[in-house]
Design a protein around this motif. Structure first.
Motif, short mmCIF file in Angstrom:
data_model
loop_
_atom_site.label_atom_id
_atom_site.label_comp_id
_atom_site.label_asym_id
_atom_site.label_seq_id
_atom_site.Cartn_x
_atom_site.Cartn_y
_atom_site.Cartn_z
N LEU A 8 11.31 1.17 -1.83
CA LEU A 8 10.01 0.51 -1.72
C LEU A 8 9.28 0.85 -0.43
O LEU A 8 8.14 0.43 -0.23
N GLY A 9 9.94 1.56 0.48
CA GLY A 9 9.29 1.89 1.75
C GLY A 9 9.30 0.74 2.73
O GLY A 9 8.37 0.57 3.52
N ILE A 10 10.37 -0.06 2.72
CA ILE A 10 10.47 -1.19 3.64
C ILE A 10 10.61 -0.70 5.07
O ILE A 10 10.02 -1.26 5.99
N SER B 65 -0.45 -3.59 -11.42
CA SER B 65 0.83 -3.84 -10.77
C SER B 65 1.33 -2.60 -10.05
O SER B 65 1.82 -2.68 -8.91
N TYR B 66 1.20 -1.46 -10.68
CA TYR B 66 1.65 -0.21 -10.06
C TYR B 66 0.87 0.08 -8.79
O TYR B 66 1.46 0.47 -7.77
N LEU B 67 -0.43 -0.11 -8.82
CA LEU B 67 -1.25 0.14 -7.63
C LEU B 67 -0.80 -0.75 -6.46
O LEU B 67 -0.73 -0.29 -5.32
N HIS B 68 -0.48 -1.99 -6.76
CA HIS B 68 -0.04 -2.89 -5.70
C HIS B 68 1.34 -2.52 -5.17
O HIS B 68 1.59 -2.58 -3.96
N LEU B 69 2.23 -2.12 -6.06
CA LEU B 69 3.61 -1.83 -5.66
C LEU B 69 3.76 -0.48 -4.99
O LEU B 69 4.81 -0.20 -4.38
N THR B 70 2.75 0.38 -5.08
CA THR B 70 2.84 1.70 -4.46
C THR B 70 1.79 1.91 -3.37
O THR B 70 1.87 2.90 -2.64
N GLU C 60 2.80 -8.99 -5.02
CA GLU C 60 2.68 -7.69 -5.65
C GLU C 60 3.62 -7.59 -6.85
O GLU C 60 3.30 -6.96 -7.87
N VAL C 61 4.79 -8.18 -6.73
CA VAL C 61 5.79 -8.09 -7.80
C VAL C 61 5.43 -8.98 -8.99
O VAL C 61 5.45 -8.54 -10.15
N ASN D 2 2.77 -1.15 0.63
CA ASN D 2 3.15 -0.30 1.75
C ASN D 2 2.49 -0.72 3.05
O ASN D 2 3.10 -0.71 4.12
N THR D 3 1.22 -1.11 2.96
CA THR D 3 0.50 -1.58 4.14
C THR D 3 1.14 -2.84 4.70
O THR D 3 1.35 -2.98 5.92
#
Length: 610
Positions: A144-146, A459-464, A383-384, A468-469
């Motif tokens: 997820l890029g945490i 959902s995809y736009l938020h999760l990717t 987001e999830v 990230n921001t």
């Protein structure tokens, strides 16, 4: 949790550049206040700063295993929450261990499985492995890029680091921001893989990159994919509860004090309550912290993403769960302190313009760090599970990123840009192009259409993108003070499961986050279980507003270079607006100008418009 950096060069002898590696490593001192280490050979140089969380005496880095064909060395930042199971499996396969750390599990896991190790890890991590057997560097970032990871290709290798400042400490990386870098700064749309610095890239979430004498190759090892959701409502709710209990139990494992960040919203309250239940099994009480501001109830102004004051709900949860709770109260003078703003900007490396929300987050984490080293956060649940207002109104149908429909929710600062710069940046076209690119990535089920298709896209736009921001912000602010923040809602098992749950099921009661609410209602006060989404709070202290107006006036009087990036007349109008009638956009313009000025002073970038 730690800070990592390094340098691979196939035409230099890096043993003569130890001092430069030390300089790069030292930029990560805030991320790892407990220890430092470097490892240098002819072609590779690795640096590490450590925040000790697991196996305090045994997890020193860089960590090396000597094999028959040469050393394999790791620098690692993060946590592998399933390291106990992986260690057991590796022991069965014949590996011996000299420490109790998850770092050694990751290193020996690479020796056993190579790059396929990524398929086995559950956690938040960014790491690099120099494999002298093949003279290659393997760089990995969590799904997820945490945890952050940046790299910069050179003429004969690569520089890398947890943060850009580590890379920029090497003279091979020039601190240049080009036109796309400015677009990233002003667009409020995080483009995966892009850093604002020319020549620098961000390793994308769920990706690994391999560097050898033939160059750099990056590939995905994980991405969101579609699958058939066969569970009914009751089974879905039960599965989410089961996952949350397992995730939180794993993320509470620590050899240092831990706590939760409690906002009184559904996400953090559910997390805190489940954490309390788990700790009670061991006779422990969960410790929680919340941010607050003097006279917040009297000064509060509701906005779309923050319609209510947090404190009453925070206290309701603390009483219900029996937390060891503390409010961190921050007044206007603390939030407006230029030194705090500089510290927040230095941490983020980005002048995003969130103003007091960044400053208060930094001060909150600084106060929490005095009592705990690890904190669990409810970040990313919106987001999830679909918690933002624009998931549920006409903005979800907008032909752009939904959170930007109608302008950024915390204030559109585009009017602050001078006309000539605005024309050159052409942010509308930039956003449109990246939005179209993002939509093309979205995995869709065969025959998916209508609202279900659109909500999968949203959902995809938020999760990717959006997540990230927010994850980057939380990581940078927390690690700036040596605090490790864990994010249970970013466990990839939960994310994948909910991503594939039909939208009709996610909103089965006609409300946002229906599944999460139902899965945790039994551990929450009724007022919190039914609370409407309310985001991280801002301060409405008149003293803060008066102070930042004065600071912005000083920028204008001094002729600060930031004025080249600002429409001075718009800034003057914002400064002159009466406190009781200043608009969200005007306040955001002032905060953006101050953040930009602090960034220019700290990073001294060369800005080009080519």
């Amino acid at each position: 949790m730690c800070g990592i950096t390094g340098w691979v060069s196939y035409r230099r002898d890096l043993t003569s550049h130890r001092q430069l590696l030390d300089t790069m490593t030292e930029t990560m001192a805030c991320r790892g206040p407990d220890a430092a280490g470097t490892w240098v050979t002819g072609k590779a140089a690795l640096g590490h700063r450590r925040l000790a969380v697991i196996d305090l005496p045994g997890g020193a880095q860089p960590m090396t295993v000597e094999t028959a064909d040469g050393p394999v060395t790791l620098v690692y930042s993060g946590e592998a929450y399933n390291f106990t199971e992986l260690r057991d499996e590796l022991r069965r396969r014949g590996h011996g261990f000299t420490t109790d750390s998850d770092t050694e599990v990751v290193l020996r896991g690479y020796l056993e499985w190579g790059e396929a190790l990524t398929e086995k890890l559950n956690g938040m991590y960014a790491f690099a492995i120099w494999d002298s057997r093949a003279e290659k560097l393997v760089m990995v970032r969590d799904r997820l890029g945490i945890k952050p990871f940046y790299y910069y290709e050179t003429d004969d290798g690569v520089l890398f680091g947890s943060e850009p400042k580590a890379i920029l400490a090497n003279p091979l990386a020039a601190p240049v921001v080009g036109i796309d870098g400015l677009r990233e700064i002003f667009s409020f749309a995080k483009t995966p893989g892009e850093a604002i610095w020319k020549g620098m890239k961000e390793l994308r979430p769920g990706h690994l990159a391999v560097v050898d004498s033939n160059g750099l190759r990056e590939r995905a090892y994980w991405r969101l994919e579609v699958s058939e959701h066969t569970d009914d409502q009751q089974a879905t709710v039960a599965r989410v509860r089961e996952l949350l209990e397992d995730i939180i139990a794993r993320q509470l494992v620590s050899d240092v004090p831990r706590c939760t960040l409690l906002s009184g919203g559904l996400d953090s309250s559910a997390m805190t309550s489940l954490a309390a239940r788990r700790l009670a099994e061991d006779g422990e009480t969960v410790r929680s912290f919340a941010v607050d501001f003097p006279d917040q109830a009297e000064n509060f102004r509701a906005i779309d993403v923050a319609p209510s004051v947090d404190t009453p709900y925070v206290h309701a949860v603390a009483e219900y769960v029996k937390c060891d709770h503390q409010d961190i109260v921050l007044d206007g003078s603390a939030l407006s302190d230029p030194a705090v703003r500089r510290a927040a900007i230095a941490a983020r490396d980005l002048p995003i313009g969130l103003g007091d929300r960044d400053n208060s987050l930094y001060l909150l984490f600084k106060a929490v760090r005095e009592q705990s080293t690890v904190a669990l956060s409810g970040e990313s649940a919106d987001e999830v599970f679909g918690g933002y207002p624009w998931f549920h109104d006409e903005r979800r149908e907008a032909d752009t990123f939904p959170w930007l429909a109608g302008g950024p929710v915390l204030g559109d600062t585009s009017s602050l840009l001078p006309d000539d710069l605005a024309a050159r940046l052409d942010l509308d076209t930039y956003l449109r192009d990246h939005y179209v690119t993002a939509l093309k990535e979205v995995p869709l089920k065969e025959g998916e259409s209508g609202l279900e298709k659109r909500m999968r896209q949203v959902s995809y736009l938020h999760l990717t993108r959006m997540v990230n921001t927010l994850l980057d912000r939380k990581d940078r602010m927390s690690m700036a003070v040596g605090l490790e923040v864990r994010v249970p809602f970013c466990d990839h098992r939960l994310v994948s499961y909910v991503f594939n749950t039909p939208w009709s099921l996610k909103t089965f009661d006609g409300r946002e986050k229906s599944i999460l609410r139902e899965a945790t209602r039994d551990v929450l006060p009724e007022s919190v279980a039914n609370r409407k989404k309310s985001g991280y709070p801002g301060s409405f202290d008149p003293a803060y507003l008066a102070a930042i107006k004065g600071q912005a006036s000083d920028l204008i009087s001094s002729g600060h270079p930031v004025l080249d990036l600002c429409r001075v007349e718009s800034l003057k109008q914002a400064i002159a607006a009466p406190g009781e009638s200043i608009t969200t956009q005007q306040r955001a313009a002032i905060e953006r100008a101050l953040d930009l000025a602090a960034w220019l002073d700290l990073r001294k970038p060369t800005i080009t418009l080519d």
